[in-house]
Design a protein around this motif. Structure first.
Motif, PDB file in Angstrom:
ATOM      1  N   GLY A 568      21.467  13.766   9.029  1.00 30.69           N
ATOM      2  CA  GLY A 568      20.501  14.293   9.973  1.00 30.69           C
ATOM      3  C   GLY A 568      20.967  15.558  10.648  1.00 30.69           C
ATOM      4  O   GLY A 568      22.156  15.911  10.618  1.00 30.69           O
ATOM      5  N   LEU A 569      20.013  16.245  11.265  1.00 23.77           N
ATOM      6  CA  LEU A 569      20.282  17.478  12.002  1.00 23.77           C
ATOM      7  C   LEU A 569      19.578  17.383  13.358  1.00 23.77           C
ATOM      8  O   LEU A 569      18.374  17.102  13.422  1.00 23.77           O
ATOM      9  CB  LEU A 569      19.760  18.690  11.227  1.00 23.77           C
ATOM     10  CG  LEU A 569      19.761  20.040  11.955  1.00 23.77           C
ATOM     11  CD1 LEU A 569      21.174  20.455  12.333  1.00 23.77           C
ATOM     12  CD2 LEU A 569      19.102  21.111  11.087  1.00 23.77           C
ATOM     13  N   ILE A 570      20.342  17.602  14.421  1.00 24.41           N
ATOM     14  CA  ILE A 570      19.798  17.609  15.779  1.00 24.41           C
ATOM     15  C   ILE A 570      19.900  19.035  16.313  1.00 24.41           C
ATOM     16  O   ILE A 570      20.978  19.639  16.278  1.00 24.41           O
ATOM     17  CB  ILE A 570      20.573  16.652  16.711  1.00 24.41           C
ATOM     18  CG1 ILE A 570      20.571  15.226  16.144  1.00 24.41           C
ATOM     19  CG2 ILE A 570      19.977  16.667  18.108  1.00 24.41           C
ATOM     20  CD1 ILE A 570      21.490  14.276  16.891  1.00 24.41           C
ATOM     21  N   LEU A 571      18.782  19.560  16.797  1.00 25.15           N
ATOM     22  CA  LEU A 571      18.747  20.900  17.383  1.00 25.15           C
ATOM     23  C   LEU A 571      18.535  20.764  18.879  1.00 25.15           C
ATOM     24  O   LEU A 571      17.501  20.251  19.320  1.00 25.15           O
ATOM     25  CB  LEU A 571      17.617  21.724  16.765  1.00 25.15           C
ATOM     26  CG  LEU A 571      17.715  21.940  15.251  1.00 25.15           C
ATOM     27  CD1 LEU A 571      16.458  22.612  14.731  1.00 25.15           C
ATOM     28  CD2 LEU A 571      18.944  22.750  14.890  1.00 25.15           C
ATOM     29  N   SER A 572      19.500  21.217  19.665  1.00 21.78           N
ATOM     30  CA  SER A 572      19.380  21.077  21.111  1.00 21.78           C
ATOM     31  C   SER A 572      18.208  21.908  21.630  1.00 21.78           C
ATOM     32  O   SER A 572      17.393  21.434  22.424  1.00 21.78           O
ATOM     33  CB  SER A 572      20.685  21.480  21.808  1.00 21.78           C
ATOM     34  OG  SER A 572      20.964  22.854  21.603  1.00 21.78           O
ATOM     35  N   PRO A 591      18.918  17.395   4.960  1.00 23.82           N
ATOM     36  CA  PRO A 591      19.043  16.256   5.886  1.00 23.82           C
ATOM     37  C   PRO A 591      17.844  15.310   5.761  1.00 23.82           C
ATOM     38  O   PRO A 591      16.722  15.743   5.482  1.00 23.82           O
ATOM     39  CB  PRO A 591      19.081  16.930   7.270  1.00 23.82           C
ATOM     40  CG  PRO A 591      18.433  18.259   7.069  1.00 23.82           C
ATOM     41  CD  PRO A 591      18.774  18.678   5.673  1.00 23.82           C
ATOM     42  N   ASN A 592      18.105  14.025   5.970  1.00 25.55           N
ATOM     43  CA  ASN A 592      17.027  13.035   5.898  1.00 25.55           C
ATOM     44  C   ASN A 592      16.012  13.224   7.025  1.00 25.55           C
ATOM     45  O   ASN A 592      14.843  12.875   6.875  1.00 25.55           O
ATOM     46  CB  ASN A 592      17.604  11.615   5.956  1.00 25.55           C
ATOM     47  CG  ASN A 592      18.517  11.321   4.784  1.00 25.55           C
ATOM     48  OD1 ASN A 592      18.337  11.860   3.692  1.00 25.55           O
ATOM     49  ND2 ASN A 592      19.525  10.489   5.003  1.00 25.55           N
ATOM     50  N   TRP A 593      16.487  13.749   8.146  1.00 29.34           N
ATOM     51  CA  TRP A 593      15.593  13.981   9.280  1.00 29.34           C
ATOM     52  C   TRP A 593      16.130  15.126  10.132  1.00 29.34           C
ATOM     53  O   TRP A 593      17.313  15.454  10.089  1.00 29.34           O
ATOM     54  CB  TRP A 593      15.441  12.726  10.144  1.00 29.34           C
ATOM     55  CG  TRP A 593      16.733  12.008  10.451  1.00 29.34           C
ATOM     56  CD1 TRP A 593      17.246  10.932   9.797  1.00 29.34           C
ATOM     57  CD2 TRP A 593      17.683  12.336  11.493  1.00 29.34           C
ATOM     58  NE1 TRP A 593      18.459  10.552  10.349  1.00 29.34           N
ATOM     59  CE2 TRP A 593      18.744  11.388  11.400  1.00 29.34           C
ATOM     60  CE3 TRP A 593      17.738  13.303  12.483  1.00 29.34           C
ATOM     61  CZ2 TRP A 593      19.824  11.409  12.266  1.00 29.34           C
ATOM     62  CZ3 TRP A 593      18.826  13.321  13.349  1.00 29.34           C
ATOM     63  CH2 TRP A 593      19.850  12.379  13.231  1.00 29.34           C
ATOM     64  N   VAL A 594      15.222  15.745  10.869  1.00 28.48           N
ATOM     65  CA  VAL A 594      15.565  16.799  11.836  1.00 28.48           C
ATOM     66  C   VAL A 594      14.934  16.407  13.163  1.00 28.48           C
ATOM     67  O   VAL A 594      13.727  16.147  13.240  1.00 28.48           O
ATOM     68  CB  VAL A 594      15.039  18.180  11.396  1.00 28.48           C
ATOM     69  CG1 VAL A 594      15.386  19.231  12.446  1.00 28.48           C
ATOM     70  CG2 VAL A 594      15.607  18.566  10.038  1.00 28.48           C
ATOM     71  N   ARG A 595      15.742  16.357  14.211  1.00 25.83           N
ATOM     72  CA  ARG A 595      15.236  16.007  15.539  1.00 25.83           C
ATOM     73  C   ARG A 595      15.397  17.207  16.472  1.00 25.83           C
ATOM     74  O   ARG A 595      16.428  17.885  16.459  1.00 25.83           O
ATOM     75  CB  ARG A 595      15.973  14.792  16.110  1.00 25.83           C
ATOM     76  CG  ARG A 595      15.584  13.478  15.439  1.00 25.83           C
ATOM     77  CD  ARG A 595      16.199  12.283  16.137  1.00 25.83           C
ATOM     78  NE  ARG A 595      15.758  11.028  15.538  1.00 25.83           N
ATOM     79  CZ  ARG A 595      14.733  10.314  15.955  1.00 25.83           C
ATOM     80  NH1 ARG A 595      14.010  10.745  16.994  1.00 25.83           N
ATOM     81  NH2 ARG A 595      14.407   9.185  15.364  1.00 25.83           N
ATOM     82  N   ALA A 596      14.376  17.443  17.290  1.00 26.61           N
ATOM     83  CA  ALA A 596      14.390  18.547  18.233  1.00 26.61           C
ATOM     84  C   ALA A 596      13.404  18.260  19.348  1.00 26.61           C
ATOM     85  O   ALA A 596      12.517  17.400  19.213  1.00 26.61           O
ATOM     86  CB  ALA A 596      14.036  19.853  17.529  1.00 26.61           C
ATOM     87  N   SER A 597      13.557  18.961  20.460  1.00 32.64           N
ATOM     88  CA  SER A 597      12.612  18.819  21.567  1.00 32.64           C
ATOM     89  C   SER A 597      11.460  19.808  21.437  1.00 32.64           C
ATOM     90  O   SER A 597      10.536  19.797  22.253  1.00 32.64           O
ATOM     91  CB  SER A 597      13.329  19.035  22.904  1.00 32.64           C
ATOM     92  OG  SER A 597      13.951  20.306  22.931  1.00 32.64           O
ATOM     93  N   GLU A 598      11.530  20.668  20.422  1.00 33.30           N
ATOM     94  CA  GLU A 598      10.446  21.626  20.174  1.00 33.30           C
ATOM     95  C   GLU A 598       9.515  21.104  19.100  1.00 33.30           C
ATOM     96  O   GLU A 598       9.945  20.531  18.094  1.00 33.30           O
ATOM     97  CB  GLU A 598      11.047  22.972  19.736  1.00 33.30           C
ATOM     98  CG  GLU A 598      10.019  24.040  19.442  1.00 33.30           C
ATOM     99  CD  GLU A 598      10.650  25.388  19.150  1.00 33.30           C
ATOM    100  OE1 GLU A 598      11.362  25.882  20.038  1.00 33.30           O
ATOM    101  OE2 GLU A 598      10.451  25.913  18.042  1.00 33.30           O
ATOM    102  N   LYS A 599       8.231  21.291  19.318  1.00 38.21           N
ATOM    103  CA  LYS A 599       7.244  20.818  18.364  1.00 38.21           C
ATOM    104  C   LYS A 599       7.397  21.557  17.044  1.00 38.21           C
ATOM    105  O   LYS A 599       7.512  22.777  17.007  1.00 38.21           O
ATOM    106  CB  LYS A 599       5.825  21.035  18.912  1.00 38.21           C
ATOM    107  CG  LYS A 599       5.518  20.240  20.176  1.00 38.21           C
ATOM    108  CD  LYS A 599       4.159  20.600  20.737  1.00 38.21           C
ATOM    109  CE  LYS A 599       3.894  19.844  22.039  1.00 38.21           C
ATOM    110  NZ  LYS A 599       2.604  20.231  22.669  1.00 38.21           N
ATOM    111  N   GLY A 600       7.391  20.812  15.975  1.00 39.74           N
ATOM    112  CA  GLY A 600       7.503  21.405  14.650  1.00 39.74           C
ATOM    113  C   GLY A 600       7.006  20.435  13.614  1.00 39.74           C
ATOM    114  O   GLY A 600       7.090  19.212  13.795  1.00 39.74           O
TER     115      GLY A 600
END
Length: 769
Positions: A568-572, A591-600
């Motif tokens: 996975g990838l986490i973008l602050s 990556p199996n998933w990407v997590r972020a606080s920005e809508k995408g």
């Protein structure tokens, strides 16, 4: 024969000492000691039985002399301070506005004090501050090789990023003879006399600007790689053809051969005894001309030395064994610059020559047949190509983290094609530029067309790239080493136990239960979170016009560990220094998933209340409260990570208000390690926040020599006053945390080899500021 054998022993000893020159400790012999040793060598020449001692002493004298000279130039440079005015000659070929970030300058004068002709420090200077004064198009040329400028510069020692693998700025600077880095704040042109090489380059550049493969043509003729894009470099690397599109020993040797055969042709036509040495003379002249076009780079100098030695042997009709020729080439190269052993090209070129010589030897023993000469030649070429692929695989694995399994087949077609067509056409076009512009343009069209077929092969072979992790490289080294022992030594009775023990030891490695790496990315952030063979990346560092941290730092480390995909990838948040390498990392490591606080469209939420697990790593998002259309610093995704009994707090670039709101909603008594928010700036790390983190381990991701001067000294003192164990990537390099025996283990990669003389020298120059 006895004399030759004695000389070979001395050469080997001297070479080994010269190769160690970059690893000497800080306490070096004085000049008086060097002179005493040199005198002893002269005396010892009368005693042949002391050949080993003579080699040792000679190696010490040469190495000490080079180190003393390099240090003296550094002290001379920094004795004038860090903010100085210099007069210097431009050494870089061309510097385009907005497309060139730095130039090489040889100092002729410091603060109106002229330098002696043998004391001319070499600087690499950033021109970004100077570029801000101009509004011209990017094609505008600001600096040309040969011009004399007066410049106001601020110096800094060549200290770069330190990670477990990857580019080392200190090593590069020492190998290239660069004494300091810095930046230009103001510059005035004193003498506008560009070098002939620059004038030739400008003509070629203008005539090739519309060619599809201009970037490769410029690299093949002038050694200029400024036009090669990052995507083109990846194609060349992944297809195994990177060596072919640079002026190397292969090309210099081929041009020498062109001059040789041309000289033989002239000699046959005129049949004069006075032209006896014409082939050798023309061969050397052709090779020197090609090396001059390339700016006499280190690879071309090594090739020229080999050409000159071969020429001398031919003139005097001497026959040397191949290994003796190799030893003399190696010795003379290191005699000129022992620090060149820190460069990648040094090891690749000499290793390739060693493999070619070994291949020829074993071909004669095991493969040679009395078939037709033409068939035998092709058989020999094929044998050498596959030997290069197999025996150079571990070396390529160290420098490139992988190999192309199609490279032997691609090289079998591409090497002769480029050597017989592209290089001669390119050189002929360069020469024709001085006589007929129209004929030169036709030559460039043909040269570019000849590259098209090679480029087609390279593009189709790009997917043949295979990652070679470190433990596979060590296994390959073990196999090659054992095969060498079996060929050279009579170890029939105990070679098998050695093989089993040696290979078995490769697999008995202390496995870390988990590891958290705060990578050294300069001003930016990137973390690797690993457990049980699974990896999650938190932030990707920055991106610039020709590359990114994801490409230059994260990818080599992951490949070094044998990781081809990440979980996975986490973008602050979305600032470039945190998410600049997002696209490259996603494309390369899927990556199996990407997590972020920005809508995408492809983002999973990283907002308060979200929880997920990956291989024993428990992630809990505690900030921000909701998704946003564009994530700025206050919207950074703050993660609480739990691994085993350890807890980490990853904070991104939250500000003081975010800190207050987070503290109102959470307690952090169980946190062991926290990321200092916003690189230690004074926009965060409030007194209340730091008080809550009292007694914990705080890690700040920051870069040296940045315009923001982070971390802020007041913020650092605030943490130290609260008994926080302060860890800074700018000082420690990559910081790796793991568990050993139930205790937290901390490793800083900049501490490796920190006591070598040049690392200490650069550190002293930094402290003198």
């Amino acid at each position: 024969m006895l004399l030759l054998r004695d000389i070979r022993v001395k050469l080997v000893v001297v070479i080994l000492i010269l190769l160690s020159s970059a690893y000497w400790p800080t306490n070096l012999p004085s000049l008086a000691f060097i002179l005493c040793v040199f005198s002893y060598i002269i005396i010892a020449l009368k005693f042949p039985q002391a050949k080993l001692l003579q080699g040792i002493l000679l190696g010490l004298v040469i190495t000490s002399s080079h180190i003393t000279y390099y240090k003296s130039l550094n002290h001379l440079l920094y004795s004038q301070g860090h903010d100085i005015t210099i007069k210097g000659e431009i050494q870089s070929l061309i510097a385009f506005n907005n497309r060139t970030s730095s130039i090489l300058v040889q100092v002729r004068d410091i603060n109106n004090h002229s330098m002696k002709f043998y004391d001319l420090p070499l600087l690499r200077l950033s021109i970004r501050d100077y570029q801000k004064q101009f509004n011209q198009e990017s094609e505008t040329i600001l600096f040309k090789q040969g011009q004399l400028w007066e410049m106001d510069v601020k110096l800094r020692p060549p200290i770069g990023r330190h990670n477990e693998v990857g580019y080392k700025l200190e090593d590069y600077a020492l190998a290239k003879g660069i004494h300091s880095y810095g930046k230009i704040s103001n510059a005035t042109l004193l003498e506008d006399k560009p070098s002939y090489r620059t004038q030739w380059f400008q003509k070629v550049y203008e005539n090739t600007v519309n060619e599809a493969h201009q970037s490769l043509l410029l690299a093949l003729t002038f050694g200029y790689k400024g036009e090669i894009s990052a995507s083109e470099w990846r194609v060349l690397r992944n297809s195994g053809l990177a060596h072919l599109m640079a002026i190397s020993g292969l090309h210099i040797g081929f041009v020498f051969a062109i001059g040789w055969w041309l000289g033989k042709g002239v000699r046959l036509v005129f049949s004069q005894k006075s032209q006896r040495w014409l082939p050798i003379i023309l061969g050397c002249l052709f090779a020197v001309f090609y090396a001059w076009l390339a700016g006499f780079s280190l690879p071309t100098i090594r090739a020229l030395i080999a050409c000159f030695i071969v020429s001398i042997l031919l003139i005097y009709r001497l026959r040397w064994p191949k290994h003796q020729l190799l030893l003399w080439c190696l010795f003379l190269c290191l005699l000129l610059n022992p620090f060149s052993s820190l460069s990648m090209s040094f090891w690749l070129s000499f290793s390739a020559v060693c493999v070619v010589f070994l291949s020829l030897h074993f071909y004669q023993i095991f493969v040679y047949t009395k078939d037709q000469p033409l068939f035998r030649k092709w058989q020999q070429v094929i044998f050498i190509q596959f030997a290069l692929f197999i025996l150079l695989a571990p070396i390529q694995g160290i420098f490139f983290s992988g190999v192309s399994y199609l490279s032997p087949f691609i090289n079998l077609l591409s090497v002769p094609w480029v050597s017989f067509f592209t290089v001669p056409l390119s050189l002929a076009s360069v020469i024709m530029e001085q006589f007929s512009n129209d004929i030169a343009k036709i030559g460039w069209e043909w040269a570019s067309l000849s590259i098209s077929s090679v480029w087609w092969l390279a593009k189709h072979a790009e997917q043949s790239w295979v990652v070679l992790p470190n433990h596979i490289n060590m296994l390959l080294y073990a196999v090659i080493f054992i095969l060498s022992l079996k060929l050279l030594l009579p170890l029939r009775f105990f070679i098998q136990p050695i093989i089993l023990l040696f290979i078995g030891s490769l697999f008995i490695k202390p496995e870390r239960e988990w590891q958290v790496d705060f990578l050294d990315v300069g001003h930016g952030l990137s973390l690797l979170l690993s457990n049980q063979g699974h990896t999650v990346v938190y932030d990707t560092g920055g991106r610039w016009r020709t590359g990114s941290i994801a490409e230059s730092v994260i990818e080599p480390i992951l490949h070094h560990r044998g990781i081809r995909s990440i979980d996975g990838l986490i973008l602050s948040h979305s600032d470039n220094d945190h998410a600049g390498g997002k696209n490259y990392l996603i494309d390369t490591f899927s990556p199996n998933w990407v997590r972020a606080s920005e809508k995408g469209s492809n983002h999973q939420p990283c907002i308060k209340g979200e929880e997920w697990k990956v291989a024993g790593m428990h992630f809990t998002a505690i900030w921000p409260p909701r998704m946003v259309s564009r994530a700025y610093n206050p919207h950074s995704c703050v993660i609480k990570l739990s691994i085993d009994k350890w807890s980490f707090l990853l904070t991104g670039d939250i500000d003081a208000i975010s800190e207050m709101l987070i503290l109102n909603q959470n307690t952090f008594d169980d946190i062991d390690v926290f990321l200092v928010p916003h690189h230690g700036s004074n926009t965060s790390s409030t007194k209340r926040w730091v008080k809550v983190m009292e007694g914990k381990v705080g890690v700040v991701s920051a870069g040296r020599f940045t315009p923001w001067n982070l971390p802020n000294p007041e913020i650092k003192d605030r943490h130290l006053d609260n008994q926080v164990l302060w860890l800074d990537t700018a000082q420690l390099g990559q910081i790796s945390l793991s568990s050993k025996g139930g205790k937290l283990s901390i490793e800083g990669y900049s501490l490796h080899n920190q006591n070598t003389w040049y690392r200490k020298l650069f550190g002293d120059n930094l402290n003198s500021e």
